[in-house]
Write a protein that holds these residues in place. Structure first.
Motif, mmCIF file in Angstrom:
data_model
loop_
_atom_site.group_PDB
_atom_site.id
_atom_site.type_symbol
_atom_site.label_atom_id
_atom_site.label_comp_id
_atom_site.label_asym_id
_atom_site.label_seq_id
_atom_site.Cartn_x
_atom_site.Cartn_y
_atom_site.Cartn_z
ATOM 1 N N ASP A 86 31.231 47.905 42.980
ATOM 2 C CA ASP A 86 31.616 48.016 44.412
ATOM 3 C C ASP A 86 32.572 46.948 45.003
ATOM 4 O OD1 ASP A 86 31.279 49.719 46.907
ATOM 5 O OD2 ASP A 86 30.181 48.042 47.484
ATOM 6 N N ARG A 87 32.177 45.809 44.605
ATOM 7 C CA ARG A 87 32.759 44.594 45.292
ATOM 8 C C ARG A 87 33.957 44.133 44.668
ATOM 9 N NH1 ARG A 87 28.026 40.367 46.951
ATOM 10 N NH2 ARG A 87 29.894 39.170 47.734
ATOM 11 N N ILE A 88 34.971 44.175 45.292
ATOM 12 C CA ILE A 88 36.352 43.788 44.808
ATOM 13 C C ILE A 88 36.279 42.190 44.354
ATOM 14 C CG2 ILE A 88 37.451 43.012 47.050
ATOM 15 C CD1 ILE A 88 39.249 45.007 44.163
ATOM 16 N N SER A 89 35.877 41.275 45.084
ATOM 17 C CA SER A 89 35.552 39.930 44.657
ATOM 18 C C SER A 89 35.064 39.778 43.167
ATOM 19 C CB SER A 89 34.884 39.077 45.686
ATOM 20 O OG SER A 89 33.646 39.512 45.756
ATOM 21 N N PHE A 90 33.812 40.843 43.084
ATOM 22 C CA PHE A 90 33.369 40.731 41.782
ATOM 23 C C PHE A 90 34.189 41.258 40.770
ATOM 24 C CE2 PHE A 90 28.324 40.589 42.373
ATOM 25 C CZ PHE A 90 28.209 39.645 43.280
ATOM 26 N N GLN A 91 34.801 42.228 41.050
ATOM 27 C CA GLN A 91 35.677 42.745 40.069
ATOM 28 C C GLN A 91 36.911 41.685 39.565
ATOM 29 O OE1 GLN A 91 37.008 46.807 41.090
ATOM 30 N NE2 GLN A 91 34.888 47.306 41.853
ATOM 31 N N HIS A 92 37.462 41.280 40.799
ATOM 32 C CA HIS A 92 38.401 40.104 40.179
ATOM 33 C C HIS A 92 37.806 38.995 39.469
ATOM 34 C CE1 HIS A 92 40.912 36.491 41.531
ATOM 35 N NE2 HIS A 92 41.950 37.483 41.390
ATOM 36 N N PHE A 93 36.717 38.523 39.869
ATOM 37 C CA PHE A 93 36.100 37.535 39.035
ATOM 38 C C PHE A 93 35.693 37.915 37.555
ATOM 39 C CE2 PHE A 93 32.120 35.272 37.679
ATOM 40 C CZ PHE A 93 32.496 33.839 37.918
ATOM 41 N N LEU A 94 35.425 39.166 37.297
ATOM 42 C CA LEU A 94 35.468 39.653 36.011
ATOM 43 C C LEU A 94 36.637 39.927 35.328
ATOM 44 C CD1 LEU A 94 32.413 42.090 36.758
ATOM 45 C CD2 LEU A 94 32.087 39.895 35.618
ATOM 46 N N GLY A 95 37.860 39.975 36.125
ATOM 47 C CA GLY A 95 39.027 40.124 35.661
ATOM 48 C C GLY A 95 39.434 41.699 35.524
ATOM 49 N N PHE A 96 38.966 42.351 36.388
ATOM 50 C CA PHE A 96 39.177 43.825 36.475
ATOM 51 C C PHE A 96 38.943 44.512 35.208
ATOM 52 C CE2 PHE A 96 41.733 42.153 39.848
ATOM 53 C CZ PHE A 96 40.932 42.738 41.037
ATOM 54 N N PRO A 97 37.604 44.579 34.762
ATOM 55 C CA PRO A 97 37.431 44.951 33.189
ATOM 56 C C PRO A 97 37.340 46.381 33.099
ATOM 57 C CG PRO A 97 35.478 44.463 34.306
ATOM 58 C CD PRO A 97 36.386 43.983 35.156
ATOM 59 N N GLY A 98 37.837 47.145 34.011
ATOM 60 C CA GLY A 98 37.755 48.748 34.230
ATOM 61 C C GLY A 98 36.326 49.022 34.670
ATOM 62 N N ASP A 99 35.665 49.952 33.712
ATOM 63 C CA ASP A 99 33.992 49.972 34.052
ATOM 64 C C ASP A 99 33.468 48.642 33.571
ATOM 65 O OD1 ASP A 99 34.629 52.645 35.027
ATOM 66 O OD2 ASP A 99 34.410 53.589 32.822
ATOM 67 N N ALA A 100 32.652 48.287 34.620
ATOM 68 C CA ALA A 100 31.735 47.074 34.434
ATOM 69 C C ALA A 100 30.675 47.525 33.458
ATOM 70 C CB ALA A 100 31.298 46.476 35.577
ATOM 71 N N PRO A 101 30.133 47.114 32.809
ATOM 72 C CA PRO A 101 29.028 47.062 31.903
ATOM 73 C C PRO A 101 27.787 47.736 32.579
ATOM 74 C CG PRO A 101 29.885 45.103 30.908
ATOM 75 C CD PRO A 101 30.569 45.144 32.287
ATOM 76 N N ASP A 102 27.065 48.906 32.209
ATOM 77 C CA ASP A 102 25.966 49.161 33.009
ATOM 78 C C ASP A 102 24.653 47.975 32.944
ATOM 79 O OD1 ASP A 102 24.568 49.512 30.539
ATOM 80 O OD2 ASP A 102 25.350 51.686 30.403
ATOM 81 N N TYR A 103 23.739 48.414 33.752
ATOM 82 C CA TYR A 103 22.424 47.222 33.720
ATOM 83 C C TYR A 103 21.815 47.220 32.413
ATOM 84 C CZ TYR A 103 19.321 51.044 34.396
ATOM 85 O OH TYR A 103 18.380 52.015 34.239
#
Length: 142
Positions: A86-103
């Motif tokens: 959900d958070r664009i800052s988290f996605q940017h920090f992760l390098g926009f990995p597509g689907d982030a790994p599930d929990y």
């Protein structure tokens, strides 16, 4: 990468530029750490690079960054998954990995780190890098 992925990536990056105008502390923190230094620490945990193969691994740097986000923001595994999507800052920090790994993937990674004692090496390496830069992290605040 198909055109839809390219378009999605373009849109996410444009959105990030707009939302980061007021500052992005995660982006500042991201630049201060040599994230690639964690790959050699984590690589021995994976054994699916044999000819028999196996399920492809999530980039170890993305996994370490997820654990860092979880620690810094005090998030449960399910909440980390929600925030990473959900958070664009988290996605940017992760390098926009597509689907982030599930929990459950995050939980399994953290368990594997603990079982092998690698968790201690990862956190010590991160703390050493932060100390060398004179950086302090308070939970919930970077």
């Amino acid at each position: 990468m198909d055109s839809l992925d390219s378009f999605d990536s373009y849109i996410l990056r444009k959105l990030y530029v707009k939302t980061s105008r007021n500052g992005d502390r995660l982006a500042e923190a991201e630049k201060q750490v040599d994230w690639g230094a964690f790959r050699p620490i984590i690589k021995p945990m994976y054994t699916n690079d044999t000819p028999r193969g196996g399920r492809p691994n999530v980039d170890p740097v993305v996994m370490v960054k997820l654990l860092v986000l979880q620690q810094w923001y005090g998030l449960s595994d399910p909440e980390l998954e929600r925030q990473a999507m959900d958070r664009i800052s988290f996605q940017h920090f992760l390098g926009f990995p597509g689907d982030a790994p599930d929990y459950s993937t995050v939980w399994q990674f953290r368990e594997r780190l603990a079982e092998t004692g690698t968790d201690r090496l990862v956190w010590e390496k991160l703390q050493r890098q932060l100390d060398e830069k004179g950086l302090k992290v308070r939970k919930g605040v970077v």
